[in-house]
Design a protein around this motif. Structure first.
Motif, PDB file in Angstrom:
ATOM      1  N   VAL A  70       0.834  -1.211   0.000  1.00  0.00           N
ATOM      2  CA  VAL A  70       0.000   0.000   0.000  1.00  0.00           C
ATOM      3  C   VAL A  70       0.863   1.254   0.000  1.00  0.00           C
ATOM      4  CG1 VAL A  70      -1.982  -1.031   1.163  1.00  0.00           C
ATOM      5  CG2 VAL A  70      -0.152  -0.052   2.535  1.00  0.00           C
ATOM      6  N   GLU A  71       0.282   2.340  -0.504  1.00  0.00           N
ATOM      7  CA  GLU A  71       0.837   3.670  -0.283  1.00  0.00           C
ATOM      8  C   GLU A  71       0.179   4.191   0.987  1.00  0.00           C
ATOM      9  OE1 GLU A  71       3.105   5.176  -2.094  1.00  0.00           O
ATOM     10  OE2 GLU A  71       3.115   3.913  -3.884  1.00  0.00           O
ATOM     11  N   VAL A  72       0.957   4.892   1.792  1.00  0.00           N
ATOM     12  CA  VAL A  72       0.428   5.405   3.051  1.00  0.00           C
ATOM     13  C   VAL A  72       0.243   6.916   2.950  1.00  0.00           C
ATOM     14  CG1 VAL A  72       0.814   5.580   5.533  1.00  0.00           C
ATOM     15  CG2 VAL A  72       1.657   3.590   4.271  1.00  0.00           C
ATOM     16  N   ASP A  73      -0.993   7.356   3.150  1.00  0.00           N
ATOM     17  CA  ASP A  73      -1.273   8.791   3.201  1.00  0.00           C
ATOM     18  C   ASP A  73      -1.571   9.163   4.646  1.00  0.00           C
ATOM     19  OD1 ASP A  73      -1.143   8.756   0.443  1.00  0.00           O
ATOM     20  OD2 ASP A  73      -3.317   8.634   0.175  1.00  0.00           O
ATOM     21  N   MET A  74      -1.142  10.356   5.031  1.00  0.00           N
ATOM     22  CA  MET A  74      -1.475  10.859   6.354  1.00  0.00           C
ATOM     23  C   MET A  74      -2.116  12.220   6.176  1.00  0.00           C
ATOM     24  SD  MET A  74       1.975   9.749   8.423  1.00  0.00           S
ATOM     25  CE  MET A  74       2.476   8.009   8.422  1.00  0.00           C
ATOM     26  N   GLU A  75      -3.033  12.509   7.082  1.00  0.00           N
ATOM     27  CA  GLU A  75      -3.733  13.786   7.002  1.00  0.00           C
ATOM     28  C   GLU A  75      -2.824  14.871   7.538  1.00  0.00           C
ATOM     29  OE1 GLU A  75      -7.301  13.052   9.117  1.00  0.00           O
ATOM     30  OE2 GLU A  75      -8.453  14.319   7.766  1.00  0.00           O
ATOM     31  N   TRP A  76      -2.550  15.858   6.724  1.00  0.00           N
ATOM     32  CA  TRP A  76      -1.666  16.936   7.164  1.00  0.00           C
ATOM     33  C   TRP A  76      -2.257  18.238   6.640  1.00  0.00           C
ATOM     34  CZ3 TRP A  76       4.387  16.299   6.899  1.00  0.00           C
ATOM     35  CH2 TRP A  76       4.980  17.272   7.704  1.00  0.00           C
ATOM     36  N   GLY A  77      -2.607  19.102   7.548  1.00  0.00           N
ATOM     37  CA  GLY A  77      -3.181  20.389   7.152  1.00  0.00           C
ATOM     38  C   GLY A  77      -4.437  20.219   6.321  1.00  0.00           C
ATOM     39  N   GLY A  78      -5.282  19.262   6.713  1.00  0.00           N
ATOM     40  CA  GLY A  78      -6.561  19.067   6.031  1.00  0.00           C
ATOM     41  C   GLY A  78      -6.454  18.347   4.700  1.00  0.00           C
ATOM     42  N   ARG A  79      -5.236  17.897   4.353  1.00  0.00           N
ATOM     43  CA  ARG A  79      -5.074  17.186   3.073  1.00  0.00           C
ATOM     44  C   ARG A  79      -4.427  15.837   3.324  1.00  0.00           C
ATOM     45  NH1 ARG A  79      -1.262  20.422  -0.194  1.00  0.00           N
ATOM     46  NH2 ARG A  79      -1.427  18.669  -1.621  1.00  0.00           N
ATOM     47  N   TRP A  80      -4.661  14.920   2.400  1.00  0.00           N
ATOM     48  CA  TRP A  80      -3.969  13.629   2.460  1.00  0.00           C
ATOM     49  C   TRP A  80      -2.614  13.783   1.815  1.00  0.00           C
ATOM     50  CZ3 TRP A  80      -5.565  10.037   5.587  1.00  0.00           C
ATOM     51  CH2 TRP A  80      -6.926   9.905   5.873  1.00  0.00           C
ATOM     52  N   ILE A  81      -1.569  13.503   2.581  1.00  0.00           N
ATOM     53  CA  ILE A  81      -0.208  13.644   2.081  1.00  0.00           C
ATOM     54  C   ILE A  81       0.422  12.260   2.008  1.00  0.00           C
ATOM     55  CG2 ILE A  81       2.059  14.629   2.560  1.00  0.00           C
ATOM     56  CD1 ILE A  81       0.003  16.740   1.947  1.00  0.00           C
ATOM     57  N   GLU A  82       1.046  11.980   0.868  1.00  0.00           N
ATOM     58  CA  GLU A  82       1.699  10.688   0.683  1.00  0.00           C
ATOM     59  C   GLU A  82       2.980  10.650   1.515  1.00  0.00           C
ATOM     60  OE1 GLU A  82       1.750   9.541  -3.449  1.00  0.00           O
ATOM     61  OE2 GLU A  82       3.551   8.348  -3.066  1.00  0.00           O
ATOM     62  N   MET A  83       3.047   9.684   2.437  1.00  0.00           N
ATOM     63  CA  MET A  83       4.198   9.639   3.340  1.00  0.00           C
ATOM     64  C   MET A  83       5.184   8.529   2.989  1.00  0.00           C
ATOM     65  SD  MET A  83       3.978  12.057   5.621  1.00  0.00           S
ATOM     66  CE  MET A  83       4.745  11.638   7.178  1.00  0.00           C
ATOM     67  N   GLY A  84       4.718   7.489   2.316  1.00  0.00           N
ATOM     68  CA  GLY A  84       5.640   6.404   1.996  1.00  0.00           C
ATOM     69  C   GLY A  84       4.886   5.151   1.608  1.00  0.00           C
ATOM     70  N   GLY A  85       5.633   4.060   1.508  1.00  0.00           N
ATOM     71  CA  GLY A  85       5.041   2.783   1.133  1.00  0.00           C
ATOM     72  C   GLY A  85       5.058   1.820   2.305  1.00  0.00           C
ATOM     73  N   ALA A  86       4.172   0.830   2.248  1.00  0.00           N
ATOM     74  CA  ALA A  86       4.106  -0.143   3.335  1.00  0.00           C
ATOM     75  C   ALA A  86       3.453  -1.422   2.828  1.00  0.00           C
ATOM     76  CB  ALA A  86       3.315   0.410   4.509  1.00  0.00           C
TER      77      ALA A  86
END
Lengths: 680, 359
Positions: free
Chosen positions: B289-305
């Motif tokens: 999977v690609e991992v998104d995290m919520e940052w400043g109201g947006r989904w930001i791509e943080m890395g793979g897992a």
């Protein structure tokens, strides 16, 4: 991959907005790049991972959408009407390099009218960014974008000798592609050739001579399998990527070889007329071996941590084209993968299919995590100790490249005589040597700062050096990667030394210094740092010195710089040494200054050793206050050392007489050991 | 002479002279008038003194031990009737306290004036302490390490020059895989026997090395420099840093992966951060999977897992039916660039102290 939503609707009616479609595709594995309106159509650009060649065509994407929105999928079954002669009488096919081309097919249509494409075709291609050429070429492109299988159409009249041979190119053989550029081929590349020479670069691009023109009446439709690595090597080698090479590198659906050929023939008959000859000219064997996979009932839960009912699991797999060979009963269910899913061949792959369609949003994010004790490794602690000391000393941490140019690797390394290891390609232009010391890189970084008007760059770095094997090493000996902490400072020798010493002191290591000759440093102004441990030979743990004029010049510096480099990998052990309190004495200290005159050549280290040895436990501190020379007052070749001693006893108040006795003993020992004379 | 504690008299009684002298008789009213006038005079005079000399003069006049006015009034106490003395004593003490306070206030005022004349310019610069700085990449790595260590993950490292087994084969990247293309890796001119060596293209190599040496349960974070031949631009550099986590324990599921990443995200970004998984593809994890995290109201791509691929577990001698695990990777430069507002990741490698000193 760009998708036309109008085109997609040929296969599936999702009955939802483009936004929702895009969102569901995104969350099931087709990343969204952009959406754009093109006329009455919508172009959606998606990113397809390298394992999903099935989604490099509209039908594959439609299949995903059909499963996600539980809608039926309609895939055409083209049955073009055959007539006229047998294809074998028009063309023969032979494969000479089966490793690159396992299977090759050709259909022939005679009497086509090459001309503009119908409007629907022009529009669809325009949506996905493909320019219309003519009806025949457009259809080959259309079918590739429909099912992911690249096709090529030749002008039959230009195929000399009525024979197609799939073979390796001759070394240096020229080939002019339909982009009208001529390429020189290598013997590794595979071509489609006629009796006279190459008419296409296998899987990459067709040739200019045999391309479909307005004068063309009879055509050959090529549909084949080409080996991914060979296509990739040829496309990269010639810098000639195409939609075709991109797909062959990812292995299209084997079943689409014939489907695409029939589909193209049917569409060409519709749009350009002509007569399809009977049969298919083919060579080789279709490489197609879809996997049969067992799926245990509990496996999805074991991997995902959520329960998905078996009916739902089955519905997902069936929707994706998997065929249930054996339903779930006492044992696992057994599934046959569809031909277009070469990437699914194990149980875990089935689990992933079920997971991505069901949606990872169903996986909870609040599972408790058990606690476990964690310690920083000695190496990590050593790194942090060294960095903390140098930061406290006002230095900035730099990160320089591990791979440097030959100009920076001409000096000797303190860590081994082997020449630098070379990498290919270069990391950046000209930089292809793995560095054996960090010092030249830090000098260069300092020079960069001087150039931008920041001359106070006091820099350090923690990184590895790379030391190849010496000629006397065994061939299987590993490459050494010493962990180094290096620093550069604008001060003199002692400025670098006190910084290195502070690191060593904080690590709890006492070192000795011995002159060293390294071309990185100025002659007579550098030292190796030695660690002496009981029962072990002295080990070099560092070097320190003022940089040589040549090293400074190579870095573009014209002011003096000194530097030091320590082997943290040889200092890690110190992290494990436990600290034990030595209780400070409750009794007063006595200060005594001594002025000793010695020969110029006498090293301070020897004097300090004599003092320390003689004063023993009473010596709390021995500080060199001043060194001065004066030929008139001291004599030629002499120097005066003003030393301040602080004496203190742990067991009682030190009397003036006791202190004087100790000082006298120190003076006597220095006289004996280094020829020192007390200056009154 | 009774002690003051026993007689309960005000403290003024104690200062009465031991030897009794004949004192003229006074009325209480006259005494009170006298003391009030003294108080008024003293407070007024002390309120306006402007220098040390006039302050001392006022002190002697009102509070002088021998002939100060207060002293004179104290002597009048003896002329009062015994019945009147307690009330008179109280008034006397009040007045004495008021005058003493006025004196102290005057002293403080004059001292303040003197200090003012001696005051420093607090906006003057000193000789600044030059503080050093850790590189922002190091700071980012340390922060990730610290958070992960609280979750039980131990930091590990390993060699940067790697062999085919650790960089590819054990990670289920077969000989045919495009990732092994010589153009996409930094191969060394020397080899170990027939085994080509290269600069590692991912820190997963370290995970393989650790798994080969240890048995589960295992929680590690591998970190360090990795190398891929990308042309340097604002978002690419041929040398960069990775942090990769690995957990292998019995009964590990994707729910554990998501939970750990959520804890990490909440700690790293602050607040109750949610994570999102999008399907992806990596050779060494399945599912990936690609991992998104919520940052400043947006989904930001943080890395793979993903879950560690059974083939990887088997390659290091684990039984994929007995243990399972997850792995994730974060691109340090990308995170640091976003965190510090660095638009061009090449700035991380320019080593300009004007850049470094800001972190």
């Amino acid at each position: 991959m760009i998708i036309s939503t109008n085109w997609l609707a040929d296969y599936v009616q999702v009955q939802t907005t483009t936004e929702q479609l895009v969102e569901r595709l995104l969350m099931s594995g087709l990343n969204h790049e952009s959406t754009a309106t093109v006329g009455a159509d919508t172009a959606v650009e998606i990113e397809v991972t390298s394992n999903r060649s099935d989604c490099l065509g509209h039908i594959g994407v439609a299949r995903e959408a059909a499963v996600l929105f539980a809608r039926p999928l309609h895939v055409p079954d083209p049955r073009p009407l055959e007539g006229g002669g047998r294809v074998a009488e028009s063309i023969a096919v032979e494969i000479r390099s089966a490793d690159v081309c396992p299977f090759y097919t050709a259909r022939v249509i005679r009497g086509v009218r090459v001309g503009p494409s119908p409007a629907w075709l022009v529009e669809r291609l325009a949506t996905v960014g493909v320019e219309s050429v003519n009806n025949v070429v457009d259809i080959t492109n259309y079918v590739m974008l429909e099912c992911g299988q690249p096709l090529h159409a030749f002008d039959l009249a230009k195929i000399r000798g009525g024979r197609i041979v799939v073979r390796r190119a001759a070394e240096g053989e020229p080939f002019t592609a339909i982009n009208h550029k001529t390429y020189t081929l290598t013997g590794q590349m595979c071509v489609i050739a006629d009796a006279a020479g190459p008419v296409a670069l296998a899987g990459v691009m067709g040739g200019a001579e045999s391309e479909i023109s307005a004068a063309t009446t009879d055509i050959v439709i090529e549909s084949a399998q080409f080996a991914p690595l060979a296509v990739r090597a040829a496309a990269r080698g010639l810098v000639l990527a195409s939609g075709s090479s991109y797909r062959f590198e990812r292995t299209p659906d084997p079943a689409a070889v014939d489907w695409a050929s029939r589909r193209a023939a049917a569409l060409i008959l519709d749009s350009a007329g002509g007569t399809l000859e009977r049969g298919v000219a083919e060579a080789g064997t279709l490489a197609c071996a879809p996997a049969t996979i067992d799926l245990r009932a509990t496996r999805v839960q074991e991997v995902l941590g959520i329960d998905i009912p078996s009916e739902r699991q089955q519905a997902i797999l069936t929707g994706l084209g998997f065929v249930a060979v054996k339903p779930l009963a006492d044992g696992p269910s057994r599934w046959q993968a569809p031909t277009w899913r070469r990437d699914v061949w194990r149980e875990i792959d089935l689990v992933e299919e079920i997971a991505r369609i069901e949606g990872y949003d169903k996986v909870p994010e609040d599972r408790p995590i058990t606690a476990r004790p964690v310690e920083l490794s000695p190496r990590e602690q050593a790194i942090r100790t060294a960095s903390a000391v140098l930061v406290a000393a006002g230095m900035c941490e730099a990160l320089t490249r591990s791979v440097v140019s030959v100009a920076m690797e001409v000096t000797q390394s303190p860590w081994g005589a082997a020449p630098p290891l070379v990498v290919s390609p270069a990391l950046v232009r000209g930089a292809d040597r793995l560095r054996r010391t960090l010092l030249p890189s830090l000098l260069e970084a300092r020079a960069g700062n001087v150039a931008v008007g920041a001359p106070h760059a006091e820099l350090f770095e923690v990184a590895r050096g790379y030391i190849g094997r010496d000629s006397d090493h065994r061939p299987d000996s590993p490459i050494q990667e010493p962990l180094l902490v290096s620093l550069v400072t604008g001060g003199a020798f002692t400025a670098a030394k006190v910084r290195a010493e502070a690191v060593l002191a904080r690590l709890g290591v006492a070192a000795t210094y011995r002159p060293i000759d390294l071309d990185l440093f100025a002659r007579g102004r550098s030292a190796e740092i030695l660690l002496e441990r009981p029962g072990q030979p002295a080990e070099r743990i560092g070097v320190v010195g003022e940089f040589s004029a040549a090293a400074l010049k190579a870095a573009g510096l014209d002011t003096p710089v000194s530097g030091a480099e320590l082997r943290l990998d040889r200092l890690e052990f110190a992290v494990g040494i436990e600290k034990k309190l030595r209780r400070p004495s409750d009794f007063p200290a006595v200060e005594r200054d001594v002025n000793l005159v010695v020969d110029d050549a006498v090293a301070w280290g020897h004097v300090a050793a004599a003092v320390s040895e003689t004063a023993g436990d009473l010596l709390e501190q021995c500080r060199l206050v001043q060194v001065w020379k004066d030929a008139d007052r001291l004599g030629v070749g002499k120097k005066s050392l003003v030393i301040s001693l602080r004496l203190r006893s742990a067991t009682g108040t030190l009397s003036s007489e006791d202190a004087n006795r100790t000082v006298a003993a120190v003076v006597e020992a220095c006289g004996r050991q280094v020829g020192a004379v007390l200056r009154k | 002479m009774p002690s003051s504690s026993r007689c309960g008299r005000p403290s003024a009684c104690r200062s009465r002279p031991r030897s009794r002298k004949a004192v003229p008789t006074v009325s209480l009213d006259a005494f009170l008038a006298e003391i009030e006038s003294l108080r008024a005079d003293a407070v007024a005079a002390l309120g306006v003194v402007a220098d040390e000399a006039s302050l001392e003069q006022a002190r002697i006049e009102f509070l002088g031990a021998k002939s100060g006015r207060l002293k004179s009034i104290q002597k009048m106490l003896g002329g009062l009737s015994v019945a009147e003395r307690p009330a008179a004593g109280k008034h006397f003490n009040d007045a004495k306290q008021a005058i003493t306070a006025a004196l102290e206030a005057a002293q403080g005022r004059l001292a303040g004036t003197a200090a003012e004349a001696d005051a420093i310019d607090v906006t003057l610069p000193g000789d600044p302490l030059r503080l050093g700085h850790l590189h922002p990449i190091t700071q980012t790595i340390r922060r990730v390490q610290e958070i992960m260590s609280r979750l039980g993950f131990e930091s590990v490292d390993g060699p940067e020059v790697e062999d085919q087994w650790h960089n590819f084969e054990a990670l289920a990247i077969g000989a045919e895989h495009p990732a092994r293309d010589p153009l996409d890796n930094f191969y060394l001119a020397v080899a170990r026997g027939a085994d080509p060596l290269l600069l590692r293209s991912q820190t997963s190599t370290v995970q393989i090395r650790v798994m080969e040496q240890r048995k589960p349960p295992l929680r590690i974070v591998s970190l360090g420099r990795v190398y891929r031949p990308d042309t340097a631009d604002a978002t690419h550099y041929p040398m960069f840093h990775q942090v990769e986590g690995l957990l292998v324990e019995q009964g590990t599921t994707m729910a554990h992966l998501k939970s750990v990443l959520r804890l990490f995200a909440s700690s790293f970004l602050g607040g109750d951060v949610h994570v999102r998984f999008r399907p992806s593809f990596f050779p060494f994890t399945e599912p990936s999977v690609e991992v998104d995290m919520e940052w400043g109201g947006r989904w930001i791509e943080m890395g793979g897992a993903g879950m560690v691929d059974p083939a990887v577990l088997a390659a290091v001698g684990y039984d994929p039916d007995q243990v399972s695990g997850f792995a994730f990777g974060l691109g340090v430069e990308r995170i640091a660039a976003r965190r510090y507002g660095v638009a061009d990741i090449r700035d991380f490698y320019r080593n300009d102290v004007r850049f470094l000193e800001q972190f």
